[in-house]
Design a protein around this motif. Structure first.
Motif, PDB file in Angstrom:
ATOM      1  N   TYR A  25      -0.756  -9.420   4.161  1.00  0.00           N
ATOM      2  CA  TYR A  25      -2.157  -9.176   3.835  1.00  0.00           C
ATOM      3  C   TYR A  25      -2.305  -7.829   3.127  1.00  0.00           C
ATOM      4  CZ  TYR A  25      -3.698 -12.916   6.997  1.00  0.00           C
ATOM      5  OH  TYR A  25      -3.918 -14.126   7.602  1.00  0.00           O
ATOM      6  N   ALA A  26      -3.218  -7.770   2.178  1.00  0.00           N
ATOM      7  CA  ALA A  26      -3.592  -6.487   1.595  1.00  0.00           C
ATOM      8  C   ALA A  26      -4.466  -5.752   2.597  1.00  0.00           C
ATOM      9  CB  ALA A  26      -4.339  -6.691   0.280  1.00  0.00           C
ATOM     10  N   LEU A  27      -4.308  -4.452   2.685  1.00  0.00           N
ATOM     11  CA  LEU A  27      -5.072  -3.663   3.647  1.00  0.00           C
ATOM     12  C   LEU A  27      -6.534  -3.562   3.235  1.00  0.00           C
ATOM     13  CD1 LEU A  27      -5.093  -1.753   6.128  1.00  0.00           C
ATOM     14  CD2 LEU A  27      -4.639   0.130   4.525  1.00  0.00           C
ATOM     15  N   SER A  28      -7.413  -3.890   4.184  1.00  0.00           N
ATOM     16  CA  SER A  28      -8.850  -3.674   3.994  1.00  0.00           C
ATOM     17  C   SER A  28      -9.235  -2.426   4.772  1.00  0.00           C
ATOM     18  CB  SER A  28      -9.660  -4.871   4.505  1.00  0.00           C
ATOM     19  OG  SER A  28      -9.359  -6.034   3.760  1.00  0.00           O
ATOM     20  N   VAL A  29      -9.999  -1.555   4.152  1.00  0.00           N
ATOM     21  CA  VAL A  29     -10.354  -0.276   4.794  1.00  0.00           C
ATOM     22  C   VAL A  29     -11.829  -0.285   5.166  1.00  0.00           C
ATOM     23  CG1 VAL A  29     -10.347   2.223   4.589  1.00  0.00           C
ATOM     24  CG2 VAL A  29      -8.611   0.873   3.376  1.00  0.00           C
ATOM     25  N   GLU A  45      -4.996   7.653  -2.666  1.00  0.00           N
ATOM     26  CA  GLU A  45      -5.305   6.720  -3.747  1.00  0.00           C
ATOM     27  C   GLU A  45      -4.936   5.298  -3.306  1.00  0.00           C
ATOM     28  OE1 GLU A  45      -6.713   5.581  -7.460  1.00  0.00           O
ATOM     29  OE2 GLU A  45      -6.681   7.614  -6.626  1.00  0.00           O
ATOM     30  N   PRO A  46      -5.917   4.409  -3.200  1.00  0.00           N
ATOM     31  CA  PRO A  46      -5.593   3.040  -2.782  1.00  0.00           C
ATOM     32  C   PRO A  46      -4.844   2.295  -3.880  1.00  0.00           C
ATOM     33  CG  PRO A  46      -7.882   3.181  -3.465  1.00  0.00           C
ATOM     34  CD  PRO A  46      -7.347   4.593  -3.475  1.00  0.00           C
ATOM     35  N   ALA A  47      -4.125   1.273  -3.488  1.00  0.00           N
ATOM     36  CA  ALA A  47      -3.403   0.458  -4.468  1.00  0.00           C
ATOM     37  C   ALA A  47      -4.400  -0.248  -5.377  1.00  0.00           C
ATOM     38  CB  ALA A  47      -2.532  -0.567  -3.753  1.00  0.00           C
ATOM     39  N   GLY A  48      -4.135  -0.269  -6.652  1.00  0.00           N
ATOM     40  CA  GLY A  48      -4.997  -0.977  -7.588  1.00  0.00           C
ATOM     41  C   GLY A  48      -4.713  -2.472  -7.564  1.00  0.00           C
ATOM     42  N   GLU A  49      -5.560  -3.231  -8.225  1.00  0.00           N
ATOM     43  CA  GLU A  49      -5.417  -4.689  -8.228  1.00  0.00           C
ATOM     44  C   GLU A  49      -4.078  -5.130  -8.809  1.00  0.00           C
ATOM     45  OE1 GLU A  49      -7.525  -8.517 -10.347  1.00  0.00           O
ATOM     46  OE2 GLU A  49      -8.804  -6.864  -9.691  1.00  0.00           O
ATOM     47  N   ASP A  50      -3.639  -4.500  -9.893  1.00  0.00           N
ATOM     48  CA  ASP A  50      -2.373  -4.892 -10.519  1.00  0.00           C
ATOM     49  C   ASP A  50      -1.195  -4.690  -9.570  1.00  0.00           C
ATOM     50  OD1 ASP A  50      -3.725  -5.560 -12.812  1.00  0.00           O
ATOM     51  OD2 ASP A  50      -3.220  -3.725 -13.895  1.00  0.00           O
ATOM     52  N   LEU A  51      -1.195  -3.574  -8.843  1.00  0.00           N
ATOM     53  CA  LEU A  51      -0.115  -3.309  -7.895  1.00  0.00           C
ATOM     54  C   LEU A  51      -0.160  -4.288  -6.735  1.00  0.00           C
ATOM     55  CD1 LEU A  51       2.258  -1.683  -6.893  1.00  0.00           C
ATOM     56  CD2 LEU A  51       0.647  -0.007  -5.915  1.00  0.00           C
ATOM     57  N   GLU A  52      -1.352  -4.606  -6.256  1.00  0.00           N
ATOM     58  CA  GLU A  52      -1.477  -5.572  -5.162  1.00  0.00           C
ATOM     59  C   GLU A  52      -0.918  -6.931  -5.571  1.00  0.00           C
ATOM     60  OE1 GLU A  52      -5.301  -5.956  -3.412  1.00  0.00           O
ATOM     61  OE2 GLU A  52      -5.321  -3.935  -2.585  1.00  0.00           O
ATOM     62  N   GLU A  54       1.342  -7.490  -7.930  1.00  0.00           N
ATOM     63  CA  GLU A  54       2.790  -7.340  -8.065  1.00  0.00           C
ATOM     64  C   GLU A  54       3.476  -7.397  -6.699  1.00  0.00           C
ATOM     65  OE1 GLU A  54       6.129  -4.205  -9.878  1.00  0.00           O
ATOM     66  OE2 GLU A  54       3.977  -3.723  -9.995  1.00  0.00           O
ATOM     67  N   MET A  55       2.898  -6.719  -5.739  1.00  0.00           N
ATOM     68  CA  MET A  55       3.468  -6.702  -4.386  1.00  0.00           C
ATOM     69  C   MET A  55       3.414  -8.089  -3.740  1.00  0.00           C
ATOM     70  SD  MET A  55       1.880  -3.072  -3.065  1.00  0.00           S
ATOM     71  CE  MET A  55       2.718  -2.992  -1.497  1.00  0.00           C
ATOM     72  N   TYR A  56       2.294  -8.760  -3.914  1.00  0.00           N
ATOM     73  CA  TYR A  56       2.134 -10.087  -3.324  1.00  0.00           C
ATOM     74  C   TYR A  56       3.160 -11.064  -3.890  1.00  0.00           C
ATOM     75  CZ  TYR A  56      -0.080 -14.529  -2.025  1.00  0.00           C
ATOM     76  OH  TYR A  56      -0.324 -15.776  -1.521  1.00  0.00           O
ATOM     77  N   LEU A  57       3.290 -11.091  -5.200  1.00  0.00           N
ATOM     78  CA  LEU A  57       4.217 -12.023  -5.842  1.00  0.00           C
ATOM     79  C   LEU A  57       5.670 -11.698  -5.495  1.00  0.00           C
ATOM     80  CD1 LEU A  57       2.551 -12.405  -9.370  1.00  0.00           C
ATOM     81  CD2 LEU A  57       2.482 -14.016  -7.449  1.00  0.00           C
ATOM     82  N   ALA A  58       5.981 -10.411  -5.389  1.00  0.00           N
ATOM     83  CA  ALA A  58       7.338 -10.014  -5.017  1.00  0.00           C
ATOM     84  C   ALA A  58       7.647 -10.438  -3.583  1.00  0.00           C
ATOM     85  CB  ALA A  58       7.498  -8.501  -5.171  1.00  0.00           C
ATOM     86  N   ALA A  59       6.675 -10.257  -2.678  1.00  0.00           N
ATOM     87  CA  ALA A  59       6.855 -10.654  -1.283  1.00  0.00           C
ATOM     88  C   ALA A  59       7.003 -12.166  -1.173  1.00  0.00           C
ATOM     89  CB  ALA A  59       5.668 -10.171  -0.451  1.00  0.00           C
ATOM     90  N   LEU A 201      -4.299 -15.950  -6.441  1.00  0.00           N
ATOM     91  CA  LEU A 201      -4.560 -14.551  -6.799  1.00  0.00           C
ATOM     92  C   LEU A 201      -6.048 -14.288  -7.015  1.00  0.00           C
ATOM     93  CD1 LEU A 201      -1.586 -13.932  -9.252  1.00  0.00           C
ATOM     94  CD2 LEU A 201      -1.740 -13.283  -6.844  1.00  0.00           C
ATOM     95  N   TYR A 202      -6.766 -15.328  -7.439  1.00  0.00           N
ATOM     96  CA  TYR A 202      -8.210 -15.187  -7.672  1.00  0.00           C
ATOM     97  C   TYR A 202      -8.991 -16.092  -6.722  1.00  0.00           C
ATOM     98  CZ  TYR A 202      -6.696 -12.839 -11.927  1.00  0.00           C
ATOM     99  OH  TYR A 202      -6.102 -11.968 -12.810  1.00  0.00           O
ATOM    100  N   SER A 203      -8.475 -16.243  -5.510  1.00  0.00           N
ATOM    101  CA  SER A 203      -9.049 -17.201  -4.562  1.00  0.00           C
ATOM    102  C   SER A 203     -10.507 -16.915  -4.221  1.00  0.00           C
ATOM    103  CB  SER A 203      -8.211 -17.260  -3.279  1.00  0.00           C
ATOM    104  OG  SER A 203      -8.114 -15.976  -2.682  1.00  0.00           O
TER     105      SER A 203
END
Length: 211
Positions: A25-29, A45-52, A54-59, A201-203
């Motif tokens: 899961y992406a962290l919600s603050v 600095e929170p992770a931006g959408e592009d990094l999120e 990238e991380m999701y697809l890599a995982a 990704l755009y759910s």
């Protein structure tokens, strides 16, 4: 913050210890938390959408390469190790919540227990159900939850099941799904509606359009 490499290293560690189930899961603050204040004050600095993404697809790739089945948007499991507790929620099954702030669902209504532990305990000791709030779930909201929760599962939603449960809404859903399919956000095959990887990704946007 966490990097792609750091995330993959964590997954390697978790899976090496024999975990049968992994949630990503992406962290919600939440507002008002110390972390929220540090982000607001530019200390973090929170992770931006592009990094999120990238991380999701890599995982996703690493876990699937290791034999974990991607069965829900944020969940992966070895065969037979899926979280049946949560699957009951995602498929609108009935359940009983016990304890302060617990929630129950009987198929038509949702009940929330007292959030305050002492209030909850006091009612129980008096032989009274500790319900703080009861909500009747009407047909339209039931359908919205059916779509939102059902499409979180990678197996998607069966059209025949939808037509049987919600005949008044199935036609409009099919029409909207056709447009989403043309945009590469959904797939329709074997009588089932599913999110594509792009749709996952755009759910949130997909769910908004459908319900």
């Amino acid at each position: 913050g966490q990097s792609v490499g750091g995330l993959l290293s964590d997954i390697e560690e978790i899976t090496s210890r024999g975990a049968g189930h992994v949630s990503v899961y992406a962290l919600s603050v939440p507002g008002g938390t110390p972390l929220f204040r540090e982000i607001k004050n530019k200390k973090l600095e929170p992770a931006g959408e592009d990094l999120e993404v990238e991380m999701y697809l890599a995982a996703k790739k690493l876990l699937e390469d290791k034999g974990y089945r991607h069965y829900e948007i944020s969940n992966f499991a070895k065969r037979g190790r899926e979280c049946y507790h949560n699957i009951r929620y995602w498929t609108q099954g009935r359940y009983i919540g016990i304890g302060a702030a617990a929630v129950s669902f009987d198929g038509c209504s949702r009940y929330s227990n007292e959030q305050n532990l002492e209030k909850d305990r006091s009612k129980v000791l008096k032989g009274v159900l500790p319900v703080r709030k009861a909500e009747i779930i009407g047909p339209e909201k039931q359908f919205s939850e059916y779509v939102f929760l059902g499409l979180r599962l990678l197996e998607g939603i069966a059209l025949k099941d939808m037509e049987a449960k919600f005949p008044d809404f199935a036609g409009e859903f099919a029409a909207r799904s056709k447009d989403l399919k043309e945009r590469g956000l959904m797939s329709i095959s074997g009588g089932r509606y599913k999110l594509t990887v792009k749709g996952i990704l755009y759910s949130n946007d997909v769910f908004t359009e459908l319900i």
